[in-house]
Structure formats: C-alpha cells, structure tokens
Design a protein around this motif. Structure first.
Motif, mmCIF file in Angstrom:
data_model
loop_
_atom_site.group_PDB
_atom_site.id
_atom_site.type_symbol
_atom_site.label_atom_id
_atom_site.label_comp_id
_atom_site.label_asym_id
_atom_site.label_seq_id
_atom_site.Cartn_x
_atom_site.Cartn_y
_atom_site.Cartn_z
ATOM 1 N N VAL A 141 -25.474 26.672 45.255
ATOM 2 C CA VAL A 141 -24.298 27.500 45.539
ATOM 3 C C VAL A 141 -23.252 27.292 44.456
ATOM 4 C CG1 VAL A 141 -24.707 27.327 48.021
ATOM 5 C CG2 VAL A 141 -23.097 25.758 46.936
ATOM 6 N N THR A 145 -18.833 28.940 43.770
ATOM 7 C CA THR A 145 -17.714 29.564 44.481
ATOM 8 C C THR A 145 -17.916 31.063 44.675
ATOM 9 O OG1 THR A 145 -16.585 29.719 42.345
ATOM 10 C CG2 THR A 145 -16.028 27.850 43.752
ATOM 11 N N GLU A 173 -19.776 31.539 47.859
ATOM 12 C CA GLU A 173 -18.890 31.300 49.006
ATOM 13 C C GLU A 173 -18.092 32.560 49.334
ATOM 14 O OE1 GLU A 173 -16.483 28.005 47.990
ATOM 15 O OE2 GLU A 173 -18.149 26.579 47.791
ATOM 16 N N GLN A 211 -24.065 22.177 56.187
ATOM 17 C CA GLN A 211 -22.729 21.678 55.867
ATOM 18 C C GLN A 211 -21.923 22.741 55.126
ATOM 19 O OE1 GLN A 211 -22.795 18.153 53.436
ATOM 20 N NE2 GLN A 211 -20.622 18.277 52.944
ATOM 21 N N TRP A 212 -22.565 23.410 54.171
ATOM 22 C CA TRP A 212 -21.891 24.460 53.402
ATOM 23 C C TRP A 212 -21.436 25.606 54.308
ATOM 24 C CZ3 TRP A 212 -23.618 29.551 52.240
ATOM 25 C CH2 TRP A 212 -22.892 30.209 51.240
ATOM 26 N N SER A 256 -31.606 22.728 51.849
ATOM 27 C CA SER A 256 -30.675 22.661 50.724
ATOM 28 C C SER A 256 -30.821 23.921 49.885
ATOM 29 C CB SER A 256 -30.969 21.420 49.867
ATOM 30 O OG SER A 256 -30.126 21.376 48.744
ATOM 31 N N ILE A 304 -26.609 21.869 47.674
ATOM 32 C CA ILE A 304 -25.801 21.378 48.779
ATOM 33 C C ILE A 304 -26.547 21.640 50.078
ATOM 34 C CG2 ILE A 304 -24.549 23.541 49.128
ATOM 35 C CD1 ILE A 304 -22.041 21.892 49.714
ATOM 36 N N GLU A 354 -18.364 24.630 56.380
ATOM 37 C CA GLU A 354 -17.123 24.636 55.602
ATOM 38 C C GLU A 354 -16.629 26.064 55.371
ATOM 39 O OE1 GLU A 354 -18.090 22.551 52.066
ATOM 40 O OE2 GLU A 354 -18.130 20.564 53.018
#
Length: 423
Positions: free
Chosen positions: A319, A321, A324, A286-287, A316, A282, A290
């Motif tokens: 990733v 969860t 995160e 952007q990641w 890039s 990703i 978010e």
C-alpha cells in the motif's frame, strides 16, 4: 514487486514459428507417404535423392528452431527466404516423384497463401511467381512414377485421385491453422493496442486532474486558515452566550476544517515523496481498520460494521497513501448512497485480498454501471465522477480491480481486489 515480463515476440517471429511447425508436419507426412509407396505399392523411385531431400528439409527445420532461440529479430525478408527454401525443397521432391503428375503438386498453394497472409505484397508476388515457375518447370521436366497413373485402390479409385484427396486434406488443414493463428494474432494485437490507447488516455486524464489538484490544494490553504480563525472566534462568542449546542456545532466544524487542512498538507508534502518511495507491505486488517477510523472522523454520521473473515487476519499487501485515498473515496460513495448500516468485509481468496463495501442505497443504474471508473461518470446528481475514476486508476496501478454490483437485497456492493503480498 513482480518481475518484468519479457517483451512480446514480433509478428515476423511468430510467423516463422508457425511456418516451422507447418514445415515439420508437411515433410513428416511426405516421408510417411514415400515409405508407404515404396513398401506397399512398390513405387519405382530414385530413393537416394528423395530421402536426401527429406533429410535436408528436416535439418533446415532443426536449424530454424535453433535460430528462433537467438536474440536478433526475425524480419519479413527472412520469412521470404524460408518460403523460397520450402518451394525449392518441394520442387526437388516433385521432380523425383512424378513432377506435375504428382497429386501433391497443388501444395504449392500453401506457401503462396502463407506469403499472401503475412508478407508485404511485393514479397507475396515473388512467392507466387516462383511457385508458378516451378509448377511450369515440372510440367516438362520430371522423373515419371508409373504407379501414380496405373495403381487403383479396390479396382475403382486411382492412386492419383487418392493423392489429390490427401493433398486437399493436408493443405486445407495447414492453411486453416495458419490463417486462424494469423487472424487471432491480429485480433490480440488490436485488443492490446486498444488497451494501450485507453491506458494512455486514462493517464493523461489522471495527470490533468493531478495538476489541477496540486494548484487547488495551494489555493485552499488560505480560505481554510481564515475559516479556522473565524470558527475559533465564533466558539468564544458561543461560550460568552452560554449556548452549549452552538458551541458543539462550532467545535465540530472546526475539527472538520482542521481535518481538511491536515489532508491538504499531507497531500502536498507526500506528492514528491511518492515518486521515490515504493509501496510498503502492511497487514491488511490493520490497514483497513486505520482507514475506517480516519473515515469516521470525516463522516461521523455513518453506522457501519467491519468483519474480517477467518484466514484473512494475517493477510498482507502493498500500500501507499494513494491507495488509502482510493479506498476512502469508495467508503465516501457508500456513505453518500446511504449512511446507515454500511457493511465492510475483508477476506483472502487465493492470491488476492478482497474488500467488500455494501451499502443499502438505490444501487447503480445499469445504463452507466459498465462505464463507472472508465471516465468522468457519476451516479450522483452533483458528482463529477472524478473520485471513481481516480480510484480505478490507483487500484489498477497496484494490479487490482474494482467492481460494482447491484446487491440482490438492494443497495450496491463494491468489491476491491488487491494482490496478496507474499513474504
């Protein structure tokens, strides 16, 4: 994902490599000395067997290099055989070059030292006994070389003394090289074992925390649902009383409860899916955006800034969860230290993506700075250190790392390093 590395060489395999290198150096040196003695000093030698022995040992070395490329493992017994071959070659060479009067006879100590450093004690005693036996044999049976006793360099130093000096230099160099490499290999192995034990302990701790978290997630569902119902009823009461301030506070509490419920549901739903799914590439900017937006829902009191340095816009990385949540833990730690003016920076450096989180709190105490993330240690009065521990474990699993620094202008700088995903 990265290709798996080949398995490391076994200790006997590495020892045989070093023995082959030492053999090549030794017999090359003997060949040079024999040629020098024949051409310059005029040694009276039986040349054919001497040269044949040196060529035979060279072929043994070539065959050994070929064998090292094969897949079947090297054993201590095989190393014993190689050392016996070396002693046999030395004995045949010394037999034709003066026997025990050859100043290089003490070179027998080199294979004896190698055996003592690398082989089981029984094998080491075999090499010592064979070496002693061959030395004793050469005291009686040998072809003399008169020049070894009569030739003098500059009319003052005998050739025998010169040979002993050269033998000492060669033997000392090879023994030092071999023992140093062995000690280095042992230190490397001990360090690898220590790292493996720490990783196993960390995995056990992570598994224990994960098991406890799974049970807790199910247990929290009921009280959160009860809180959501009660907050809805309290909000209706606040509307009846015409109290906008209380209504806003209750609305905020309800949104926080809903967020907790959503996170718990997502965690339970994704637990099994994570075991099968692979991390997905990703865009890093952007990641990060978010993650920050979701974080602000939980921490609306935070003042922050996000900067993406030039060159990092298209970076890039892989990733999932768990990563995160790891970054969310670090952001929460920064907000707990000081919610004002948190600086978040994304940059690309070489083959890594760097995420810096700067807060203006009290910094990290030096007494615990090196231990953060290694075990359950916290800098908060009410913290348990689990968040940092799990964060380190997660980021390390992705091939990255976390470092915490005391910023020179005050506060803490948390640096997250993650591998760049190359498409």
């Amino acid at each position: 994902m990265n290709q798996p590395l080949p398995p490391p060489l076994s200790t006997p395999h590495r020892n045989l490599i070093r023995l082959t290198i030492a053999r090549g150096i030794t017999w090359t040196g003997f060949l040079i000395l024999i040629i020098f003695g024949l051409e310059i000093i005029g040694f009276q030698l039986n040349v054919l067997p001497v040269i044949s022995i040196i060529i035979a040992m060279g072929l043994v070395n070539v065959a050994t290099w070929w064998r090292l490329g094969q897949s079947h493992p090297v054993t201590d017994t095989e190393n014993l055989i190689h050392l016996l071959v070396d002693i046999a070659g030395l004995t045949m060479l010394f037999f034709h070059t003066g026997g025990s009067t050859n100043p290089f006879v003490p070179y027998y100590l080199v294979p004896v030292t190698m055996a003592a450093a690398t082989l089981p004690w029984r094998y080491a005693w075999v090499i010592a006994a064979v070496g002693m036996g061959c030395y004793s044999f050469l005291m009686v049976f040998y072809e003399p070389v008169p020049q070894l006793a009569t030739y003098e360099l500059g009319g003052r130093i005998s050739l025998h003394v010169i040979g002993m000096w050269l033998n000492f230099g060669l033997s000392a160099s090879l023994v030092t090289y071999f023992i140093y490499k062995m000690a280095h290999a042992l230190r490397t192995r001990d360090q690898a074992l220590s790292t493996t034990r720490e990783a196993a302990l960390r995995s056990e701790q992570v598994l224990a925390v994960a098991s406890q978290a799974a049970g807790t997630a199910h247990e929290l569902g009921t009280p959160l649902s009860t809180m959501a119902v009660l907050l809805s009823e309290m909000r209706e009461d606040a509307k009846d009383r015409n109290d906008p301030q209380l209504e806003d506070d209750l609305a905020l509490l309800r949104s926080q409860v809903d967020t907790c419920k959503q996170r718990l549901q997502a965690m339970v739903a994704a637990a099994d899916r994570r075991r099968m799914e692979q991390p997905q590439p990703i865009n890093a900017a952007q990641w990060l955006e978010e993650i920050v937006q979701r974080w602000l829902v939980v921490r609306p009191d935070v003042q922050h800034s996000v900067e993406v340095t030039p060159g990092a816009e298209q970076a890039s990385m892989l990733v999932d969860t768990t990563l995160e949540q790891a970054l969310m833990n670090l952001l929460n730690n920064a907000a707990d230290a000081c919610p004002d003016d948190i600086e978040i920076t994304l940059e690309q450096r070489d083959q890594e993506v760097l995420i810096d989180i700067r807060d203006h709190g009290g910094g990290v105490p030096m007494a615990v700075a090196d231990q953060l993330g290694e075990t359950f240690i916290s800098t908060k009065s009410k913290g348990m250190g689990i968040g940092l521990f799990l964060t380190h474990a997660t980021i390390n699993r992705f091939g990255g790392g976390v470092s915490l620094y005391n910023h020179e202008d005050g506060g803490t700088l948390t640096e997250v390093r993650l591998p760049l995903h190359l498409t």
